[in-house]
Design an enzyme around this catalytic site. Structure first.
Site, PDB file in Angstrom:
ATOM      1  N   THR A  99       0.851  -1.187   0.000  1.00 38.86           N
ATOM      2  CA  THR A  99       0.000   0.000   0.000  1.00 38.86           C
ATOM      3  C   THR A  99       0.883   1.232   0.000  1.00 38.86           C
ATOM      4  OG1 THR A  99      -1.848  -1.036   1.126  1.00 38.86           O
ATOM      5  CG2 THR A  99      -1.686   1.355   1.288  1.00 38.86           C
ATOM      6  N   LYS A 156      -7.359   2.163  -2.490  1.00 39.89           N
ATOM      7  CA  LYS A 156      -6.924   1.587  -1.215  1.00 39.89           C
ATOM      8  C   LYS A 156      -6.889   2.646  -0.129  1.00 39.89           C
ATOM      9  CE  LYS A 156      -5.279  -1.015   1.918  1.00 39.89           C
ATOM     10  NZ  LYS A 156      -3.979  -1.646   2.111  1.00 39.89           N
ATOM     11  N   LYS A 197       0.663   5.562   7.941  1.00 40.49           N
ATOM     12  CA  LYS A 197       1.278   5.779   6.638  1.00 40.49           C
ATOM     13  C   LYS A 197       0.214   6.168   5.622  1.00 40.49           C
ATOM     14  CE  LYS A 197       1.315   2.030   4.577  1.00 40.49           C
ATOM     15  NZ  LYS A 197       1.562   0.661   4.143  1.00 40.49           N
TER      16      LYS A 197
END
Lengths: 383, 292
Positions: A166, A241, A309
């Site tokens: 990701t 995502k 993140k």
């Protein structure tokens, strides 16, 4: 009205640029998808909820698909929480696997199952037809792809690289450019789902990039996952995502506030979990995580640091973008503070999601939604 | 079983209709009496005032829009208090703050009646389908007696202890729901502006760990800009406000809920208060540039 929430610690990405608005169209970084490419889903699922009204063909999944259907030699880089069970599933299905991990010892369980080992991403890519990578953050993804002894040094025309990490769209595009410069094909394919779905082969792949590579690796995705989407140009998978995880993180934060409030006003948080599970906002995540959150048990399925993140990524578009605060120093600081606040199970790690809506004549700052991370001194946050 | 029913709004109408359909004798009252007509067609009788209803029925259920209405129905002239006495039970299913509930409870029990708060989780359709989740608190004995009615109106009921606990639980649940709706709105907008198809986002969400009936139901209508009210935004914002007040009393920091509340307030300022609470999406939706 302006609701501005500044973190009292940690660094704001104050250098984050305001995107220059030159046109009302969506950002050139994420061009709109031609409608024919918008959804290629082959969901194959049991259980909760119902599918939306999409005319999506089901495909009978043959567990006994022969290994000859798969690309011959498959590499897998990154034996972490996700990479290990994903590779495990591929091996069980009969694939020819070569692994690599920064810490070699993490490869041992896979090697004992028959996987080969190479000492660098470059060597894995050189010796395989398709190489997957499952890395923890954009920096690692770039390093493995383009760094010293990186994948690009081993790729050539005819090969494919599938990055399942990701990352933000910009990183993905950067990697894509370097990969394609070698003549190989590239597919970004971040997954929705954490440890257990990985173990159970129930991940959801959000792919984008070379369609031909998507077609080639689909049988492998079907081993590791329950459904896959092809979303068009590189960047779209990453964006999807991030949007999903943003919603998820916000929901987790909201749920945490609910648990905390219920406890503080004299209700049994376990009953709240049960009440929620009966109603319109019942989610598998709440059912799964609720009980252990109430007991302050946080076995790691998705480390908080990785959720953060997601926040650090910037998804640009003309009218709405977000900054987030770097989390690592926050976490360290808060871990110190948290020692003395033992009674509170759920604590704030940071509070920053800024939304800005820009118009041609009147900059306006609106915080429509501030998101907070709740965690504990145990520093795990399961998703 | 004979029950009184005060308040025939979106929820009250559906709930009392269910009771009628399942053989209950229902005496209804609504501030605007014309709203009773449809219930009368299905066999209900009308009480001219809340007091009249309470005098007639052993048990009276109330479903009102907010604390002010809940208090008015009880304390005003010809209100519930004017009819309540020993042997009668009052079940307030409105969503109010615990202070309001306690006030009502004290007044009812002072006159010899028994009281149960029983706010519900679920909006129009669950009400119509008898699929509400009932969060009762107060007198256990009255709860036991009310179960036949609860089983018709809902799919599950909880008894949560002393008065106030039902109200609190409801507010906590709705607080989480309001925050989730905001997160969902931002996600839809972010997807759209990033060049993704919001319908695809809905499909992805529905497959994963955060799939839920609310997203499934509201997602498509939000994308279409259809905000026909099942749960009016102004009531959702009321609930956020009450939940924040509860957090305030108990020193519980809730910045996510606070920010969500601001979004709902903004939606109200945009005139969306009577629309479905999913209309909060409009606060983040495509900015319409001023004509130039």
């Amino acid at each position: 009205m302006t609701l501005v929430c500044r973190p009292t610690y940690g660094k704001l990405l104050s250098s984050a640029p305001m995107l220059a608005i030159t046109s009302p169209s969506p950002s050139a970084l994420c061009p709109p998808l031609p409608s024919r490419l918008r959804l290629k889903a082959r969901p194959f699922r049991f259980g909760t909820g119902g599918l939306l009204a999409l005319s999506v063909p089901f495909r009978a999944f043959s567990v006994s698909a022969s290994a000859s259907e798969f690309p011959e030699r498959i590499g897998f880089l990154g034996m972490g929480i996700m990479g290990t069970p994903m590779t495990h599933n591929l091996i069980k299905a009969g694939c020819n696997i070569t692994v690599w991990n920064r810490t070699k010892s993490k490869c041992d369980p896979l090697i004992s199952l028959g996987a080969k080992y190479k000492a660098s991403p470059e060597e894995v890519a050189a010796s395989c037809d398709i190489t997957f990578a499952m890395l923890s953050d954009p920096e690692s993804a770039v390093e493995v792809a383009c760094g010293t002894h990186g994948v690009v040094n081993g790729l050539s025309p005819g090969k494919g690289y599938v990055d399942v990490s990701t990352v933000d769209g910009a990183t993905s595009k950067l990697i894509s450019e370097h990969i394609k410069a070698t003549g190989a094909l590239f597919l970004e394919a971040p997954v929705s789902g954490s440890k257990k779905p990985a173990e159970d082969g129930q991940l959801i792949f959000l792919t984008a990039g070379d369609k031909a590579l998507y077609e080639t690796v689909s049988p492998l995705l079907d081993i590791m996952g329950k459904s896959r989407f092809y979303l068009g140009d590189v960047g779209n998978g990453a964006a999807m995502k991030l949007v999903v995880n943003m919603i998820m993180g916000s929901m987790m934060a909201s749920f945490s506030e609910g648990l905390l409030l219920s406890k503080k006003v004299g209700l049994d948080p376990n009953v709240l979990v049960e009440v929620v599970s009966q109603g319109a906002i019942s989610t598998p995540m709440y059912k799964l995580k609720g009980p252990s959150m109430v007991q302050s048990r946080y076995p790691t399925a998705f480390p908080l640091k990785h959720q953060q993140k997601v926040r650090n990524s910037k998804v640009y578009h003309p009218f709405l973008f977000s900054w987030s605060v770097r989390k690592f120093d926050l976490l360290a600081q808060l871990e110190n503070d948290l020692q003395i606040i033992d009674e509170l199970h759920l604590l704030f790690l940071l509070a920053c999601l800024y939304s800005t809506r820009l118009c041609q004549t009147l900059p306006r700052l609106t915080n429509s939604f501030t998101s907070v991370w709740l965690g504990t001194h145990i520093e795990v946050y399961t998703l | 079983m004979e029950v009184g029913f005060l308040g025939l709004g979106i929820m009250g109408k559906a709930m009392s209709m269910n009771l009628l359909k399942h053989g209950f004798k229902v005496t209804v009252w609504n501030r605007t009496l014309s709203k009773c007509d449809e219930l009368v067609e299905h066999g209900a009788t009308v009480g001219e005032t809340p007091a009249a209803v309470v005098k007639k029925c052993k048990y009276t259920i109330a479903m009102l829009s907010d604390p002010a209405a809940a208090l008015a129905v009880v304390f005003e002239k010809d209100g519930v208090l004017d009819g309540i006495c020993s042997g009668k039970g009052y079940i307030d299913m409105s969503t109010v703050d615990d202070e309001t509930s306690t006030k009502i409870s004290e007044a009812i029990t002072a006159k010899g009646g028994s009281f149960l708060e029983a706010p519900v989780s679920g909006s129009k359709k669950p009400a119509e389908d008898g699929q509400l989740v009932i969060l009762a608190a107060g007198e256990k004995a009255l709860y036991e007696e009310a179960i036949p009615a609860f089983d018709i109106m809902g799919k599950k009921s909880f008894f949560l202890g002393p008065v106030g606990n039902g109200a609190k639980m409801k507010l906590v649940v709705n607080m989480v729901m309001g925050s989730m709706m905001n997160a969902f709105s931002e996600g839809l907008e972010l997807a759209d502006k990033s060049g993704l198809d919001p319908q695809t986002l809905l499909a992805v969400l529905d497959l994963g760990a955060i799939s839920n009936p609310m997203f499934r139901l509201k997602g498509p209508t939000m994308i279409q800009g259809n905000y026909s009210p099942a749960f009016p935004l102004k009531h959702q914002q009321k609930d956020m406000r009450l939940a924040l007040a509860l957090g305030d009393e108990n020193a519980v920091p809730m910045p996510v809920a606070a920010a969500a509340n601001e979004a709902f307030k903004k939606a109200r300022s945009m005139g969306l208060g009577d629309k479905d609470f999913s209309a909060v999406y409009e606060t983040v939706r495509q900015f319409k540039p001023s004509s130039s």
